[in-house]
Design an enzyme around this catalytic site. Structure first.
Site, short mmCIF file in Angstrom:
data_model
loop_
_atom_site.label_atom_id
_atom_site.label_comp_id
_atom_site.label_asym_id
_atom_site.label_seq_id
_atom_site.Cartn_x
_atom_site.Cartn_y
_atom_site.Cartn_z
N LYS A 163 -10.22 5.77 4.45
CA LYS A 163 -11.52 5.26 4.90
C LYS A 163 -12.68 5.72 4.00
O LYS A 163 -13.50 4.91 3.61
CB LYS A 163 -11.78 5.71 6.36
N HIS B 115 -9.29 3.75 -1.09
CA HIS B 115 -7.93 3.22 -0.96
C HIS B 115 -7.55 2.37 -2.18
O HIS B 115 -7.55 1.14 -2.11
CB HIS B 115 -7.84 2.41 0.35
N CYS C 102 -13.33 -0.18 8.08
CA CYS C 102 -12.41 -0.56 6.99
C CYS C 102 -12.37 0.49 5.89
O CYS C 102 -13.39 1.09 5.56
CB CYS C 102 -12.88 -1.84 6.31
N CYS D 177 0.83 -1.22 0.00
CA CYS D 177 0.00 0.00 0.00
C CYS D 177 0.86 1.26 0.00
O CYS D 177 0.34 2.37 -0.14
CB CYS D 177 -0.92 0.01 1.21
N ILE E 44 -12.66 -1.24 -1.07
CA ILE E 44 -12.01 -1.72 -2.29
C ILE E 44 -12.25 -0.63 -3.35
O ILE E 44 -13.40 -0.24 -3.58
CB ILE E 44 -12.66 -3.06 -2.74
N1 COA Z 1 -16.80 1.75 4.04
C1 COA Z 1 -18.05 2.23 3.86
N2 COA Z 1 -18.98 1.59 3.14
C2 COA Z 1 -18.60 0.44 2.53
C3 COA Z 1 -17.30 -0.09 2.66
C4 COA Z 1 -16.40 0.61 3.46
N3 COA Z 1 -15.16 0.15 3.64
N4 COA Z 1 -17.23 -1.23 1.95
C5 COA Z 1 -18.44 -1.39 1.37
N5 COA Z 1 -19.27 -0.39 1.73
C6 COA Z 1 -20.67 -0.23 1.40
C7 COA Z 1 -20.96 -0.41 -0.08
O1 COA Z 1 -20.98 0.82 -0.76
C8 COA Z 1 -22.36 -1.03 -0.02
O2 COA Z 1 -23.30 -0.01 0.20
P1 COA Z 1 -24.74 -0.07 -0.49
O3 COA Z 1 -25.39 -1.33 0.02
O4 COA Z 1 -25.39 1.20 -0.03
O5 COA Z 1 -24.47 -0.12 -1.96
C9 COA Z 1 -22.32 -1.91 1.21
O6 COA Z 1 -21.34 -1.30 2.07
C10 COA Z 1 -21.92 -3.33 0.95
O7 COA Z 1 -20.85 -3.32 0.05
P2 COA Z 1 -20.09 -4.57 -0.45
O8 COA Z 1 -19.32 -4.17 -1.67
O9 COA Z 1 -21.01 -5.75 -0.57
O10 COA Z 1 -19.07 -4.83 0.73
P3 COA Z 1 -18.16 -6.06 0.85
O11 COA Z 1 -18.70 -6.93 1.93
O12 COA Z 1 -17.96 -6.67 -0.50
O13 COA Z 1 -16.76 -5.41 1.31
C11 COA Z 1 -15.20 -5.00 3.08
C12 COA Z 1 -16.63 -4.76 2.54
C13 COA Z 1 -15.04 -4.18 4.34
C14 COA Z 1 -14.98 -6.47 3.38
C15 COA Z 1 -14.18 -4.53 1.99
O14 COA Z 1 -14.39 -3.17 1.71
C16 COA Z 1 -12.75 -4.75 2.43
O15 COA Z 1 -12.21 -5.84 2.34
N6 COA Z 1 -12.05 -3.68 2.89
C17 COA Z 1 -10.67 -3.78 3.34
C18 COA Z 1 -9.72 -3.58 2.19
C19 COA Z 1 -8.30 -3.83 2.60
O16 COA Z 1 -7.99 -4.77 3.31
N7 COA Z 1 -7.39 -3.01 2.10
C20 COA Z 1 -5.98 -3.14 2.41
C21 COA Z 1 -5.70 -2.45 3.67
S1 COA Z 1 -4.08 -2.78 4.28
#
Ligand code: COA
Length: 386
Positions: free
Chosen positions: A330, A334, A208, A85, A211
């Site tokens: 956030k 990212h 979190c 990252c 993506i």
């Molecule tokens: N913050 C705010 N809202 C989020 C979000 C986040 N991080 N991730 C998803 N959403 C929202 C989407 O817009 C969606 O909203 P909607 O229903 O109004 O359309 C809803 O939440 C569900 O989204 P979805 O795409 O199904 O979420 P997901 O379950 O596929 O993914 C996480 C959610 C948290 C698992 C994913 O964002 C993730 O893995 N994040 C971490 C990424 C990471 O590890 N990066 C490296 C860091 S070192």
């Protein structure tokens, strides 16, 4: 010591950009930066591309050549750098060092990632390659899981609460409302964070970063070129990088990212500044706990105090120190390899006084802090108006 400035910035909107592919994103951000600098692509002497995992996300490697061709850079040396990252931050640092070495007068750093073309499980697996394969990823530890361990230990040692972590997400979402590039421009409350789906206890969905697809670019120039190009060059007062062992179990204290501590100390030494001189910082808040650790490791509050520091409102826009005025990873988003460069774009926007409703008053310097993995790499920059 020679001076290096940022003279051009460009970025794409961040989010789920299904209508643009990887190369279009890089082309858009790079072209915007060239235009912003008042240059043509023929004026650029070198290119550094930061992308973490373009092979796994979009099956595209050899990105130096790809973007040097697409941007019409006249066959200049084009190098891809990777530090998870922190790839974007490293790309800026390499462009900076290239200019300091005298090899280039003008250099471009470009960060790109296109993460939404694969399923969430494929993205999670690709991201996990930035942790130790032997000791972490192979056992099923994802990034939310690794940061959850950091959070648990921080809570145990210092009494940090889940609500204090949630406050970071609330603040960052609030700031992102005013950022046209941000992925999420909607306000959330502590109750929303606390009630969101559990990802890896105690980290919930709204703790979190998302993506994200997106790209960002900055153009760096030596002093002579910078002064010719613009009346508002933004100077790089410090550029530093630290490393640590890749896996959490080998660290003395999981709640301290010693790569950040090292990079910050070096940055303060280079710039002759102190933490109290920094009124605006973009920290690497890939998870809310990461924002707490960053505030402590960068020296803005004592070890263990970040929860209370945040709860007292010190990190809001125009409070003691404005933390993640852009919305941070956030809420702004990212796009892994682009994140470090998007932070620099925010720093320049703030120092040019062009951040409108999220403008931090009376700032002279902005710090950016970009972390690879759980802290195996950290890059810290300080930018200033002089
Ligand atoms: N913050 C705010 N809202 C989020 C979000 C986040 N991080 N991730 C998803 N959403 C929202 C989407 O817009 C969606 O909203 P909607 O229903 O109004 O359309 C809803 O939440 C569900 O989204 P979805 O795409 O199904 O979420 P997901 O379950 O596929 O993914 C996480 C959610 C948290 C698992 C994913 O964002 C993730 O893995 N994040 C971490 C990424 C990471 O590890 N990066 C490296 C860091 S070192």
């Amino acid at each position: 010591m020679k001076k290096v400035a940022i003279v051009g910035i460009g970025m794409t909107k961040l989010g789920n950009l299904w209508d643009k592919d990887f190369s279009q994103l890089g082309l858009e951000a790079g072209s915007k930066a060239v235009f912003d600098a008042g240059l043509t692509s023929k004026d650029i002497n070198s290119l550094y591309v930061g992308t973490m995992s373009s092979g796994l996300f979009v099956e595209q490697e050899h990105t130096g050549s790809l973007f040097s061709g697409m941007l019409g850079l006249n066959n200049v040396p084009a190098t891809r750098v990777e530090g998870a990252c922190a790839s974007g931050g490293i790309a800026i640092r390499q462009a900076y060092l290239d200019i300091l070495s005298g090899k280039s007068n003008v250099s471009m750093a470009l960060g790109v990632e296109k993460m939404t073309d694969v399923s969430l499980s494929q993205a999670t697996k690709a991201l996990a390659t930035a942790s130790s394969q032997n000791f972490e990823a192979w056992f099923g530890a994802t990034f939310p899981a690794l940061y959850a361990m950091i959070a648990r230990l921080h809570m145990h040692k210092y009494g940090t609460t889940e609500e204090q972590m949630a406050l970071c997400a609330v603040k960052n979402h609030k700031n992102a409302i005013h950022n046209e590039y941000a992925q999420f421009r909607k306000e959330i409350k502590v109750e929303d964070v606390m009630g969101s789906t559990m990802v890896s206890d105690p980290i919930k969905l709204l703790d979190c970063s998302p993506i994200t697809d997106g790209a960002a670019s900055v153009i760096l120039a030596d002093e002579e070129s910078a002064k010719k190009l613009t009346d508002t060059p933004i100077w790089i007062n410090a550029s530093s990088q630290g490393s640590d062992v890749i896996s959490l179990h080998e660290r003395q204290d999981m709640t301290t990212l010693s790569a950040t501590v090292k990079a910050a100390k070096d940055a303060f030494l280079q710039s002759k500044l102190k933490p109290k001189d920094i009124k605006c910082v973009e920290v690497h808040d890939c998870f809310t706990i990461a924002e707490l650790c960053a505030l402590e490791d960068l020296g803005f509050c004592k070890k263990g105090d970040a929860g209370r520091f945040i709860e007292d409102g010190n990190t809001h826009l125009n409070a003691e120190i404005s933390v993640n005025a852009s919305g941070g990873l956030k809420a702004k988003g990212h796009p892994i390899g682009a994140s470090g460069i998007a932070q620099a774009v925010e720093a320049v926007t703030q120092l040019r006084q062009e951040a409108k409703h999220r403008q931090v008053d009376d700032i002279k310097h902005v710090m950016t802090h970009n972390v690879g993995g759980t802290g195996g790499t950290a890059v810290v920059h300080i930018f200033g108006r002089d």
